[in-house]
Design an enzyme around this catalytic site. Structure first.
Site, mmCIF file in Angstrom:
data_model
loop_
_atom_site.group_PDB
_atom_site.id
_atom_site.type_symbol
_atom_site.label_atom_id
_atom_site.label_comp_id
_atom_site.label_asym_id
_atom_site.label_seq_id
_atom_site.Cartn_x
_atom_site.Cartn_y
_atom_site.Cartn_z
ATOM 1 C CB SER A 73 5.380 -6.264 8.045
ATOM 2 O OG SER A 73 4.760 -5.016 7.979
ATOM 3 N NE ARG A 87 -2.154 -1.510 3.265
ATOM 4 C CZ ARG A 87 -2.452 -1.413 4.534
ATOM 5 N NH1 ARG A 87 -3.540 -0.789 4.903
ATOM 6 N NH2 ARG A 87 -1.667 -1.934 5.439
ATOM 7 C CG ASP A 120 3.426 -5.254 10.703
ATOM 8 O OD1 ASP A 120 4.341 -5.530 11.494
ATOM 9 O OD2 ASP A 120 2.731 -6.128 10.145
HETATM 10 C C1 BGC Z 1 7.081 -10.660 10.762
HETATM 11 C C2 BGC Z 1 6.935 -9.434 11.627
HETATM 12 C C3 BGC Z 1 5.601 -8.777 11.357
HETATM 13 C C4 BGC Z 1 4.479 -9.785 11.518
HETATM 14 C C5 BGC Z 1 3.107 -9.188 11.238
HETATM 15 C C6 BGC Z 1 5.882 -11.581 10.926
HETATM 16 O O1 BGC Z 1 5.971 -12.656 10.042
HETATM 17 O O2 BGC Z 1 8.253 -11.363 11.110
HETATM 18 O O3 BGC Z 1 7.987 -8.525 11.394
HETATM 19 O O4 BGC Z 1 5.433 -7.724 12.260
HETATM 20 O O5 BGC Z 1 4.678 -10.867 10.630
HETATM 21 O O6 BGC Z 1 3.009 -8.689 9.962
#
Ligand code: BGC
Length: 508
Positions: A177, A108, A230
């Protein structure tokens, strides 16, 4: 009776006996099959059992691992990553900022207008695009060129409507993320991929630098002011709206949490100083592991067949990427072991064919004849004409798997509260009686479809929070859903870390 008539009578009786024997045999076999179905169900129920006693063990293990992860690099499977975010937005931020969110199958782009008054109304525009499947496993250049092009198109649509003065460079908060080891608020290297991404040349590479280079290739003059997970974006937006927000949790495709830690508690970084005395720590709790977790043979198989075996164990029991597949595995074993429907469709053996939204739709089917369950079994798994009794068993399997996930997420949240002394027990070392402790209002920002869009999941999570904490303490703990915090929060952090306006965020 003549001889012939007697012979016919005997013959009819023999046929009747044979038919009855076949019917009885069938009934016995069918009963045997149902018994095997029931046995598989019982085993999975026992394996996923999450009594409050066991959840409290998970809480303790989480708090202990948090300490270990903060004490030394590699001290725990919990990475407890520094984010270099030590001030959180408070509503005084002003200007137009951009955000990019890369974290699942969609990405996004956002433009956020901040008015600088402590207002809960934020204006923003957003554009969402699916990431072509092949880019998730190709090269960093391909992925970032695609993202930079899409961002450029998004910005070009602004026309002359941009509120930025021409001499001011655009600034961007980049929500990435995945686990990143940050060197500063705007730089950091990717530790590993999760959630099905696998772009080998990016591991251990500076993530914002990849984006910055791609932006330059597209001649887009923009500065990455903040690199955020995130969870951190969600915490930023949560705090912007409610200053009692101390942690955030994502329960979507993946799962993770972050929270505000006292800098003097981050032993592995001695000498680290921040003006606020705090820093947001990205726990990467998806990788949490403890022998107290209720693990089944289905989890073990899912893990060993995954691209990242022995990693993300907590995530594989909780998040949307995996729950549907655990249910599929249980149904497969049930049908194979019981032979209740005869030969099995090959679809049922395909990993990830049953996605979590489909599983949730079956779980929440409240029609008397479980029509939605029948439809999904037929359309997705190609298993037609499933008797109602078996459809009920399928719903039960969805329930068991979802309930375990929600209860474990609740235990994780209480683990954080315990670590920061907000669980009413006086913290990890405290022996204070619960009734002695004065609880502060404690807000946890939450985001992710599993929590916000799946009612039963949410209810199970709240039920477990109440059970673990007790109602008197639980009433001080508020879980608040943020809307697009992962994106908007990143723009807010870009504002707090703007090179033009470094002074906007108040210290905590
Ligand atoms: C990632 C995290 C992320 C989470 C939610 C996980 O697989 O390692 O960094 O915050 O997913 O998106």
């Amino acid at each position: 009776m003549g001889r012939a008539a007697a012979g016919v009578a005997v013959g009819v009786a023999a046929v009747a006996c044979a038919v009855a024997a076949v019917a009885v045999g069938r009934r016995i076999r069918s009963r045997g099959k149902w018994k095997r179905v029931a046995r598989v169900l019982r085993e999975v129920e026992e394996g996923c059992e999450g009594s409050v006693g066991r959840l409290r063990q998970v809480v303790d293990a989480m708090a202990v691992e948090m300490h270990a992860g903060l004490a030394s690099e590699g001290g725990s499977k919990l990475k407890m990553l520094l984010t270099y975010v030590h001030t959180l937005p408070n509503g005084t931020e002003k200007g137009t900022y951009y955000a990019l969110h890369l974290g699942s199958t969609d990405f996004r782009a956002l433009r956020v207008h901040l008015h600088g008054q402590q207002s809960s109304v934020l204006e923003h525009e957003v554009e969402q695009q699916p990431i072509p499947q092949h880019l998730m496993t190709s090269t960093s250049k391909d992925l970032f060129d695609f993202i930079a092009s899409s961002l450029k198109e998004f910005i070009e649509k602004e026309g002359n409507g941009s509120e930025l003065s021409p001499d001011r460079r655009r600034e961007l908060g980049f929500t990435f993320s995945f686990p990143v080891k940050q060197m500063s608020v705007s730089s950091g290297i990717l530790i590993k991929w999760t959630k099905g991404f696998s772009i080998v040349d990016m591991v251990r590479i500076d993530v914002p630098a990849c984006l910055q280079e791609a932006l330059a290739r597209k001649e887009l003059d923009m500065r990455v002011a903040a690199l955020v997970n995130d969870t951190v974006g969600t915490l930023a937006l949560g705090h912007y709206h409610d200053s009692d927000t101390v942690a955030s949790v994502i329960i979507g495709t993946g799962t993770n949490a972050c929270y505000l830690e006292r800098v003097d508690g981050i032993i592995k970084c001695q000498g680290l100083l921040t003006t606020s005395g705090y820093m947001v720590v990205n726990m990467e709790w998806g990788n949490f592991w403890s022998s107290h977790l209720p693990r089944t043979s289905y989890d073990i198989d899912l893990d060993s067949e995954s691209p990242n075996p022995n990693d993300q164990g907590f995530e594989k029991m909780i998040s949307g990427m995996y729950l549907g597949d655990i249910v599929r595995r249980v149904i497969l074993r049930m049908l194979l072991e019981s032979d209740i429907l005869g030969p099995i469709s090959s679809k049922l053996s395909m990993p990830f064919i049953l996605r979590t939204p489909m599983m949730a739709a079956m779980h929440e089917d409240d029609s008397p004849d479980l029509r939605e369950v029948a439809r999904i079994l037929k359309d997705i798994l190609e298993i037609p004409q499933v008797p109602l009794k078996l459809r009920k068993v399928v719903v039960k399997v969805c329930d068991v798997v979802t309930r375990r996930a929600a209860r474990l997420a609740a235990a994780g949240i209480v683990g954080i509260l315990k670590k920061i002394g907000r669980d009413g027990s006086g913290g990890i070392t405290g022996g204070g009686r619960r009734s002695d402790v004065k609880m502060k209002r404690t807000v946890v920002a939450v985001e992710g479809g599993l929590y916000s869009g799946y009612t039963l999941f949410r209810e199970y999570l709240h039920e477990a929070l109440n059970e673990i904490l007790g109602e008197d303490i639980a009433k001080h703990v508020i879980l608040k859903v943020t809307e697009d915090g992962s994106g908007i929060g990143a723009a807010l952090l870009a504002a707090s870390h703007s090179s033009y306006n470094v002074d906007t965020a108040k210290m905590l």
